[in-house]
Design an enzyme around this catalytic site. Structure first.
Site, short mmCIF file in Angstrom:
data_model
loop_
_atom_site.label_atom_id
_atom_site.label_comp_id
_atom_site.label_asym_id
_atom_site.label_seq_id
_atom_site.Cartn_x
_atom_site.Cartn_y
_atom_site.Cartn_z
N PRO A 219 0.48 -1.11 0.00
CA PRO A 219 -0.04 -0.27 -0.04
C PRO A 219 1.07 1.10 0.06
O PRO A 219 0.70 2.08 -0.29
CB PRO A 219 -0.52 -0.33 0.92
CG PRO A 219 -0.68 -1.52 1.38
CD PRO A 219 0.76 -2.25 1.13
N TYR A 220 2.22 1.36 0.49
CA TYR A 220 2.89 2.28 0.42
C TYR A 220 3.03 2.62 -0.78
O TYR A 220 3.02 4.35 -1.13
CB TYR A 220 4.00 2.50 1.34
CG TYR A 220 5.23 3.42 0.81
CD1 TYR A 220 4.89 4.75 1.76
CD2 TYR A 220 6.49 2.77 0.94
CE1 TYR A 220 5.89 5.52 1.24
CE2 TYR A 220 7.74 3.59 0.38
CZ TYR A 220 7.03 4.92 1.16
OH TYR A 220 8.45 5.81 0.81
N GLY A 221 3.35 1.79 -1.41
CA GLY A 221 4.18 1.73 -3.10
C GLY A 221 2.96 2.69 -3.92
O GLY A 221 3.23 3.07 -4.66
N LYS A 224 1.47 6.54 -3.15
CA LYS A 224 2.70 6.60 -3.34
C LYS A 224 2.57 7.13 -5.07
O LYS A 224 2.47 8.39 -5.99
CB LYS A 224 4.18 7.00 -3.69
CG LYS A 224 4.31 7.38 -2.32
CD LYS A 224 5.09 8.42 -2.10
CE LYS A 224 5.71 8.66 -0.87
NZ LYS A 224 5.78 9.95 -0.80
#
Length: 412
Positions: A219-221, A224
């Site tokens: 989810p972080y990638g 972004k």
């Protein structure tokens, strides 16, 4: 005629006492007049104070006005690890800086260090605000004349993102949309966006170029990449100058010893490997946990491209200087060399002089085996290349700050 003090005009029956050629009022009349004079003076002073504090009569702040030869940069997340180092570099280079941070991950102590270094009026201001609050964002942009935005503010832990994905989409994607909308409304012309190599996921080929397909796996990638997509879509019909910097694993600290990395204690488990190494070296934790030893790499541990924060900040400043209207620049920011986690641990042992105990554990969710950059494009376009490429030296500089400040900015 108007009698301001309410003293009767009629002559009193008793005449003033006379000594020689001088008349003296009787004591009662004299005290009455003096009291009324004091009351009048007090009212005038009160009125002046009220007027001076009224927003209608306040002189405009230097931050609200554009000044020839001065570039005013909004640094979101400027109390954080990377953002504070960026603010330091900008201030050193004579930029005007406004830091906006809600201090959920940042440190007020870092801001205080910067304020102590640059105390002069018009150099630095700090605004405590949450970018998730549209009213606060609008107030910030309406009261300040920004020339550019460096947008660092974001939660940034891969493992945490797999546990709390909605938090990451809100904090990264939604908040970036709010900043972009405010920039458009207030005609701020430059955006330097802090992105990540996590948008690439697990590429089939190394090294990673800017044309490598973006297939994020956590989810972080993903958050972004969504933010990047919004910026790119908006830029198609805008004259905004945009730079997107996808950087790799950040280490190190200010060589001058003024700033360092100080994650909150409750986030240490999610944090960078360098922080964990230093905590183990100081005895804050019993040892270092290396998560994953069965990756398809030379020694079974993950391969990463470690970029010194001083080099990273230099890339941001060069991007700001080179940004052109109606153009988008996308750049990987890394050394071009991958190092394994085991290599990193050995470098950390040498940098600290401590034989750190290491425990090898199963993989962490969302991690990928091998990631390192091809920095050819950023060298060609921005004349940037990493200078601080000795892993042990970067860790030694960071360790020096950690030893002096064992409790982070609370040690000041």
């Amino acid at each position: 005629m108007l009698n301001l003090f309410g003293v009767r005009n009629q002559r009193r029956n008793s005449r003033p006492l006379s000594v020689g050629d001088m008349d003296y009022l009787e004591p009662k009349t004299k005290n009455n007049l003096l009291g009324k004079l004091l009351l009048l003076v007090s009212l005038v002073v009160l009125a002046i104070i009220v007027i001076s504090r009224s927003s209608s009569f306040t002189s405009p702040s230097v931050f609200s006005q554009r000044e020839e030869g001065v570039t005013h940069v909004l640094v979101t997340g400027g109390a954080g690890y990377i953002g504070s180092h960026a603010a330091l570099r900008l201030l050193r280079d004579s930029y005007r800086v406004t830091i906006v941070d809600n201090l959920s991950r940042g440190n007020l102590g870092a801001v205080k260090v910067l304020q102590g270094l640059f105390p002069h009026t018009g150099r630095l201001q700090f605004i405590y605000a949450d970018l998730g609050d549209p009213a606060a964002v609008e107030k910030i942009f309406s009261e300040n004349a920004f020339d550019a935005v460096m947008h660092f503010a974001a939660v940034a832990y891969v493992g945490e993102s797999t546990l709390y994905p909605l938090k990451y989409y809100h904090n990264i994607t939604s908040n970036t949309l709010g900043v972009l909308e405010a920039m458009a409304r207030h005609k701020v012309k430059k955006l330097i966006y802090s992105s990540t190599c996590a948008t690439y996921g697990e590429p089939e080929k190394m090294p990673i170029t800017e044309d490598t397909p973006q297939v994020p796996i956590n989810p972080y990638g993903k958050a972004k990449k969504m933010a990047e997509d919004m910026i790119l879509d908006f830029s198609k019909n805008s004259d905004m100058a945009v730079m997107i910097l996808r950087y790799f694993n950040v280490i190190g600290s200010d060589p001058g010893g003024r700033l360092g990395e100080a994650p909150r204690p409750e986030l240490r488990e999610q944090g960078r490997i360098s922080g964990a190494c230093f905590d183990a070296a100081r005895g804050f934790i019993p040892g270092l946990q290396v998560k994953g030893t069965d990756y398809k790499t030379s020694d079974g541990t993950c391969i990463r491209d470690y970029i010194d924060v001083t080099d990273l900040v230099d890339a941001h400043v060069k991007a700001l200087q080179k940004a052109q209207p109606r153009q988008v620049g996308i750049y990987n920011v890394g050394t071009g060399k991958g190092r394994s986690v085991k290599e990193f641990v050995e470098a950390c042992k040498k940098a600290t002089g401590v034989e750190i105990k290491v425990d090898f554990l199963p993989r962490r969710p969302g991690d990928y085996a091998e990631v390192f950059s091809d920095p050819t494009k950023i060298l060609r376009d921005l004349n940037w290349t990493a200078q601080y490429t000795n892993l042990q030296d970067s860790l030694h500089v960071a360790w020096r700050w950690q030893k002096i400040h064992p409790h982070g900015y609370a040690s000041y």
